[in-house]
Design a protein around this motif. Structure first.
Motif, PDB file in Angstrom:
ATOM      1  N   TYR A   1       0.850  -1.194   0.000  1.00 11.66           N
ATOM      2  CA  TYR A   1       0.000   0.000   0.000  1.00 11.66           C
ATOM      3  C   TYR A   1       0.883   1.240   0.000  1.00 11.66           C
ATOM      4  O   TYR A   1       2.061   1.172   0.339  1.00 11.66           O
ATOM      5  N   GLN A   2       0.286   2.352  -0.446  1.00 14.72           N
ATOM      6  CA  GLN A   2       1.007   3.627  -0.479  1.00 14.72           C
ATOM      7  C   GLN A   2       0.148   4.711   0.152  1.00 14.72           C
ATOM      8  O   GLN A   2      -1.075   4.698   0.033  1.00 14.72           O
ATOM      9  N   LEU A   3       0.811   5.627   0.819  1.00 14.87           N
ATOM     10  CA  LEU A   3       0.162   6.794   1.404  1.00 14.87           C
ATOM     11  C   LEU A   3       0.926   8.023   0.951  1.00 14.87           C
ATOM     12  O   LEU A   3       2.152   7.993   0.846  1.00 14.87           O
ATOM     13  N   GLU A   4       0.198   9.104   0.690  1.00 13.58           N
ATOM     14  CA  GLU A   4       0.857  10.346   0.286  1.00 13.58           C
ATOM     15  C   GLU A   4       0.463  11.456   1.249  1.00 13.58           C
ATOM     16  O   GLU A   4      -0.710  11.612   1.573  1.00 13.58           O
ATOM     17  N   PHE A   5       1.454  12.193   1.707  1.00 13.73           N
ATOM     18  CA  PHE A   5       1.239  13.267   2.661  1.00 13.73           C
ATOM     19  C   PHE A   5       1.884  14.543   2.159  1.00 13.73           C
ATOM     20  O   PHE A   5       3.083  14.547   1.860  1.00 13.73           O
ATOM     21  N   PRO A   6       1.120  15.657   2.089  1.00 13.92           N
ATOM     22  CA  PRO A   6       1.770  16.931   1.786  1.00 13.92           C
ATOM     23  C   PRO A   6       2.588  17.357   3.004  1.00 13.92           C
ATOM     24  O   PRO A   6       2.152  17.177   4.139  1.00 13.92           O
ATOM     25  N   VAL A   7       3.786  17.863   2.772  1.00 18.59           N
ATOM     26  CA  VAL A   7       4.667  18.263   3.867  1.00 18.59           C
ATOM     27  C   VAL A   7       5.273  19.619   3.529  1.00 18.59           C
ATOM     28  O   VAL A   7       5.773  19.823   2.424  1.00 18.59           O
TER      29      VAL A   7
ATOM     30  N   SER B   1       5.625  16.559  -1.307  1.00 18.99           N
ATOM     31  CA  SER B   1       4.823  15.462  -0.773  1.00 18.99           C
ATOM     32  C   SER B   1       5.741  14.321  -0.390  1.00 18.99           C
ATOM     33  O   SER B   1       6.801  14.120  -0.992  1.00 18.99           O
ATOM     34  N   LEU B   2       5.302  13.591   0.602  1.00 17.22           N
ATOM     35  CA  LEU B   2       6.015  12.408   1.047  1.00 17.22           C
ATOM     36  C   LEU B   2       5.147  11.204   0.721  1.00 17.22           C
ATOM     37  O   LEU B   2       3.974  11.164   1.087  1.00 17.22           O
TER      38      LEU B   2
ATOM     39  N   ARG C   1       9.563   8.324  -0.083  1.00 21.97           N
ATOM     40  CA  ARG C   1       9.894   8.986  -1.346  1.00 21.97           C
ATOM     41  C   ARG C   1       9.413  10.430  -1.289  1.00 21.97           C
ATOM     42  O   ARG C   1       8.268  10.695  -0.909  1.00 21.97           O
ATOM     43  N   ILE C   2      10.284  11.351  -1.653  1.00 20.29           N
ATOM     44  CA  ILE C   2       9.972  12.777  -1.639  1.00 20.29           C
ATOM     45  C   ILE C   2       9.660  13.206  -3.067  1.00 20.29           C
ATOM     46  O   ILE C   2      10.464  12.984  -3.972  1.00 20.29           O
ATOM     47  N   ILE C   3       8.492  13.812  -3.241  1.00 17.96           N
ATOM     48  CA  ILE C   3       8.080  14.267  -4.574  1.00 17.96           C
ATOM     49  C   ILE C   3       7.850  15.774  -4.519  1.00 17.96           C
ATOM     50  O   ILE C   3       7.171  16.275  -3.618  1.00 17.96           O
ATOM     51  N   VAL C   4       8.431  16.483  -5.468  1.00 15.85           N
ATOM     52  CA  VAL C   4       8.257  17.928  -5.563  1.00 15.85           C
ATOM     53  C   VAL C   4       7.492  18.223  -6.838  1.00 15.85           C
ATOM     54  O   VAL C   4       7.915  17.836  -7.932  1.00 15.85           O
ATOM     55  N   ASP C   5       6.357  18.907  -6.707  1.00 13.61           N
ATOM     56  CA  ASP C   5       5.564  19.293  -7.866  1.00 13.61           C
ATOM     57  C   ASP C   5       6.360  20.333  -8.657  1.00 13.61           C
ATOM     58  O   ASP C   5       6.786  21.349  -8.098  1.00 13.61           O
TER      59      ASP C   5
END
Length: 127
Positions: A7-13, A95-96, A84-88
């Motif tokens: 499973y995956q969860l995404e959190f804005p940070v 987001s993490l 995983r760190i994602i930058v828009d």
């Protein structure tokens, strides 16, 4: 042993990828929000909670992007947990994304645990 479900969860940070990354890869950073204490020797990390201890191996580390670990008890399986760190590209929002595995009847509980852990991290970050 039953099969675990991915499973995956995404959190804005609200934090820079550089700062966030330190909280996923350094023992001192991980000790602030993920476990009571963390020690590392090379690729091997020891996570300590109250009176229990779990060991994991750092499988992949990409600066300011991701850290992927495998619990030693899961050796020989495809199971892992990853930050995983994602930058828009347009908004620069950070987001993490957490990827993990859990038994089918424990997925919701595992997600709640991650949500609590990430709340603790956000509190430390002041985000």
């Amino acid at each position: 042993m039953s099969n675990k479900i991915k499973y995956q969860l995404e959190f804005p940070v609200k934090a820079s990828p550089q700062l966030l990354y330190e909280y996923f890869t350094s023992p001192s950073g991980l000790s602030e929000w993920f476990a009571d204490n963390v020690n590392s020797r090379g690729e091997k990390y020891t996570f300590i909670w109250d009176d229990s201890e779990e060991e994991a191996k750092l499988l992949v580390e990409r600066a300011y992007e991701k850290a992927k670990y495998k619990w030693l008890e899961d050796e020989g399986t495809d199971y892992f947990f990853e930050f995983r760190i994602i930058v828009d590209e347009i908004t620069k929002d950070v987001s993490l994304v957490i990827t993990d595995f859990a038994e089918e009847d424990e997925v919701e509980e595992a997600k709640m645990l991650w949500e609590n852990q990430i709340d603790a991290l956000r509190h430390i970050l002041g985000a």
